[in-house]
Design an enzyme around this catalytic site. Structure first.
Site, PDB file in Angstrom:
ATOM      1  N   SER A  93       0.802  -1.217   0.000  1.00 18.82           N
ATOM      2  CA  SER A  93       0.000   0.000   0.000  1.00 18.82           C
ATOM      3  C   SER A  93       0.837   1.270   0.000  1.00 18.82           C
ATOM      4  O   SER A  93       0.379   2.325  -0.416  1.00 18.82           O
ATOM      5  CB  SER A  93      -0.909   0.014   1.224  1.00 18.82           C
ATOM      6  OG  SER A  93      -0.133   0.130   2.411  1.00 18.82           O
ATOM      7  N   GLY A  94       2.068   1.171   0.491  1.00 17.08           N
ATOM      8  CA  GLY A  94       2.912   2.354   0.627  1.00 17.08           C
ATOM      9  C   GLY A  94       3.116   2.773   2.062  1.00 17.08           C
ATOM     10  O   GLY A  94       3.691   3.829   2.331  1.00 17.08           O
ATOM     11  N   GLN A 220       0.402  -5.666  13.306  1.00 18.50           N
ATOM     12  CA  GLN A 220       1.359  -4.704  13.841  1.00 18.50           C
ATOM     13  C   GLN A 220       1.478  -4.874  15.350  1.00 18.50           C
ATOM     14  O   GLN A 220       0.843  -5.737  15.937  1.00 18.50           O
ATOM     15  CB  GLN A 220       0.941  -3.278  13.472  1.00 18.50           C
ATOM     16  CG  GLN A 220       1.081  -2.943  11.992  1.00 18.50           C
ATOM     17  CD  GLN A 220       2.547  -2.824  11.561  1.00 18.50           C
ATOM     18  OE1 GLN A 220       3.473  -2.954  12.363  1.00 18.50           O
ATOM     19  NE2 GLN A 220       2.765  -2.576  10.265  1.00 18.50           N
ATOM     20  N   GLY A 248       5.969  -4.480  10.127  1.00 18.21           N
ATOM     21  CA  GLY A 248       6.606  -3.743  11.206  1.00 18.21           C
ATOM     22  C   GLY A 248       7.857  -4.374  11.760  1.00 18.21           C
ATOM     23  O   GLY A 248       8.283  -4.053  12.875  1.00 18.21           O
ATOM     24  N   ASP A 298       9.313 -10.877   1.115  1.00 15.93           N
ATOM     25  CA  ASP A 298       9.829  -9.920   0.132  1.00 15.93           C
ATOM     26  C   ASP A 298      10.832  -9.015   0.817  1.00 15.93           C
ATOM     27  O   ASP A 298      10.809  -8.851   2.042  1.00 15.93           O
ATOM     28  CB  ASP A 298       8.692  -9.056  -0.447  1.00 15.93           C
ATOM     29  CG  ASP A 298       8.354  -7.901   0.481  1.00 15.93           C
ATOM     30  OD1 ASP A 298       8.805  -6.775   0.207  1.00 15.93           O
ATOM     31  OD2 ASP A 298       7.664  -8.113   1.506  1.00 15.93           O
ATOM     32  N   CYS A 336      25.473 -22.105  -7.746  1.00 12.51           N
ATOM     33  CA  CYS A 336      24.452 -21.194  -8.248  1.00 12.51           C
ATOM     34  C   CYS A 336      24.436 -21.238  -9.768  1.00 12.51           C
ATOM     35  O   CYS A 336      25.490 -21.256 -10.410  1.00 12.51           O
ATOM     36  CB  CYS A 336      24.725 -19.768  -7.757  1.00 12.51           C
ATOM     37  SG  CYS A 336      23.543 -18.542  -8.349  1.00 12.51           S
ATOM     38  N   CYS A 338      23.140 -18.876 -11.772  1.00 19.15           N
ATOM     39  CA  CYS A 338      22.949 -17.559 -12.378  1.00 19.15           C
ATOM     40  C   CYS A 338      24.096 -17.231 -13.339  1.00 19.15           C
ATOM     41  O   CYS A 338      25.172 -17.834 -13.268  1.00 19.15           O
ATOM     42  CB  CYS A 338      22.838 -16.482 -11.300  1.00 19.15           C
ATOM     43  SG  CYS A 338      24.433 -15.944 -10.621  1.00 19.15           S
ATOM     44  N   CYS A 341      27.617 -16.504 -11.815  1.00 20.32           N
ATOM     45  CA  CYS A 341      28.386 -17.641 -11.297  1.00 20.32           C
ATOM     46  C   CYS A 341      28.817 -18.607 -12.394  1.00 20.32           C
ATOM     47  O   CYS A 341      29.877 -19.231 -12.288  1.00 20.32           O
ATOM     48  CB  CYS A 341      27.551 -18.387 -10.255  1.00 20.32           C
ATOM     49  SG  CYS A 341      27.303 -17.459  -8.731  1.00 20.32           S
TER      50      CYS A 341
END
Length: 405
Positions: A93-94, A220, A248, A298, A336, A338, A341
């Site tokens: 939401s921000g 929270q 939080g 995240d 890895c 990627c 690597c």
């Protein structure tokens, strides 16, 4: 609510293997979500993000509201079409941006008044406005507007913010349901260049209908067990949610206090709903959180750290610009897949960073994301095998043994 569901199996203690179904696909959990703040993971294409193993990504409603505008995103078919990502998406939401940009805002019961960093314009950010913005953007999962305060805040301040977040949640719920029932307001004033395809908002019959979305509340209460308990009780009494987030944390508190908060929250959260831990993304923290029953994660740290030369390896964090890497022909890690690597050595990656070649930050950010995706894949595999606890303990012991180099 159509198109959403969650099931889990193969629990190992509090850790569990799960499947979160959304209108754009099913996410196997535990899972880490790359942060695409502006509907883009900085410096990386969606094809690279998918190849790294991402199942779900998130964008930020606050930033997309300021630029290019949530109505613009809606006019291009929603954030999936706009960003060219066909998998599940989430919008924050921000609330964190409101917290981090304290000098630009005033918070009261109505919501948040702030000035844009882009042009100084004044904006009113209320729970109702946030729901309108997030329903325009069109991600699968959207977050309530909450009040986030500094880690280590006093009990009284944490109590007041937690209670306000619950009141804002109710306002979010009411507006979310109104938009589902009555439809979105029409978009006007967007001009299409001559010869360009029409915008999606030209379809006056279908455009008002918001896509199927799930609204997640946010727990929270700082690091105070009584406040976290009260927050969860308030959330569960206010509705039947498709999932619940824990927010939080990772805002300055000690790591053990963060882990203790996981221990407080997890047993109180419904077992049949996904649990989203917001803003946590270091390898050790992820495994500790999975052990305590969290499902989705995240954080901007992996890509941000990569862009500044710090990368994750099985033996801890490595700072690639250090002079010890100047003649090192080894890959970052042998484990890895990627491009950093498999195609380059540490000496060349260091060279890219110290000469400020744009390829360097891209490769290292992609490495950190690939590393975390592989870590979550391994976690799911060991949950299926039933040995998550012993595997996680062994992994963490090696990762923490040498620290940052």
């Amino acid at each position: 609510m159509t198109g959403f569901g969650f099931r889990h199996s193969h629990a190992n203690g509090s850790a569990r293997l799960g499947w979160f179904t959304t209108p754009h696909g099913t996410i196997e959990t535990p899972a880490f979500m790359p942060v695409g703040t502006h509907a883009s993971v900085r410096g990386l294409s969606m094809q690279e993000i998918r190849a790294a193993g991402a199942q779900m990504i998130l964008a930020n409603a606050y930033h997309l509201y300021l630029r290019p505008g949530d109505e613009m995103v809606r006019a291009f078919g929603g954030v999936h079409a706009f960003a060219r990502w066909d998998g599940p998406m989430l919008t924050d939401s921000g609330g964190y941006q409101v917290f981090s940009l304290a000098r630009y805002r005033q918070v009261n019961e109505a919501g948040v008044e702030f000035r844009s960093k882009l042009d100084g314009s004044l904006h009113q950010y209320t729970p109702e406005k946030v729901m309108q913005i997030e329903r325009n953007i069109g991600a699968d999962v959207i977050m309530q507007l909450d009040e986030l305060i500094e880690g280590g805040s006093a009990h009284r301040a944490s109590y007041l913010a937690m209670q306000r977040s619950l009141r804002w949640l109710e306002r979010c719920r009411v507006e979310f349901e109104r938009l589902s029932r009555d439809g979105r307001a029409p978009v006007t004033g967007l001009v299409v260049p001559e010869g360009a395809p029409p915008l999606f908002t030209r379809d006056v019959d279908r455009d008002p209908l918001a896509p199927p979305q799930a609204l997640f509340p946010i727990v929270q209460g700082g690091t105070y067990p009584d406040l976290r308990t009260a927050s969860i009780e308030g959330i569960l009494n206010s509705g039947d949610w498709e999932g619940i987030a824990v927010g939080g944390l990772s805002v300055g508190e000690a790591k053990q206090a963060m882990y203790d908060t996981f221990d407080t929250c997890a047993p109180l959260l419904p077992v049949n709903k996904p649990r989203y831990l917001m803003g946590v993304g270091f390898p050790d923290d992820l495994l500790e959180a999975v052990s305590r029953g969290m499902d989705l994660f995240d954080c901007v740290a992996p890509t941000r750290m990569g862009r500044h030369g710090t990368v994750f390896t099985r033996d801890g964090k490595v700072q690639i610009q250090k002079s010890s890497n100047r003649t090192d022909r080894r890959p970052l890690t042998d484990e890895c897949a990627c491009p950093a690597c498999t195609q380059y050595d540490r000496a060349y990656l260091r060279h890219l960073m110290v000469t400020e070649e744009p390829l360097g930050p891209r490769l290292l950010a992609l490495h950190n994301l690939t590393f975390l995706m592989a870590l979550m894949t391994s976690a799911r595999e060991h949950l299926l095998l039933g040995d998550y606890a012993s595997w996680s303990a062994s992994w963490l012991a090696r990762y923490r043994a040498k620290g940052q180099r």
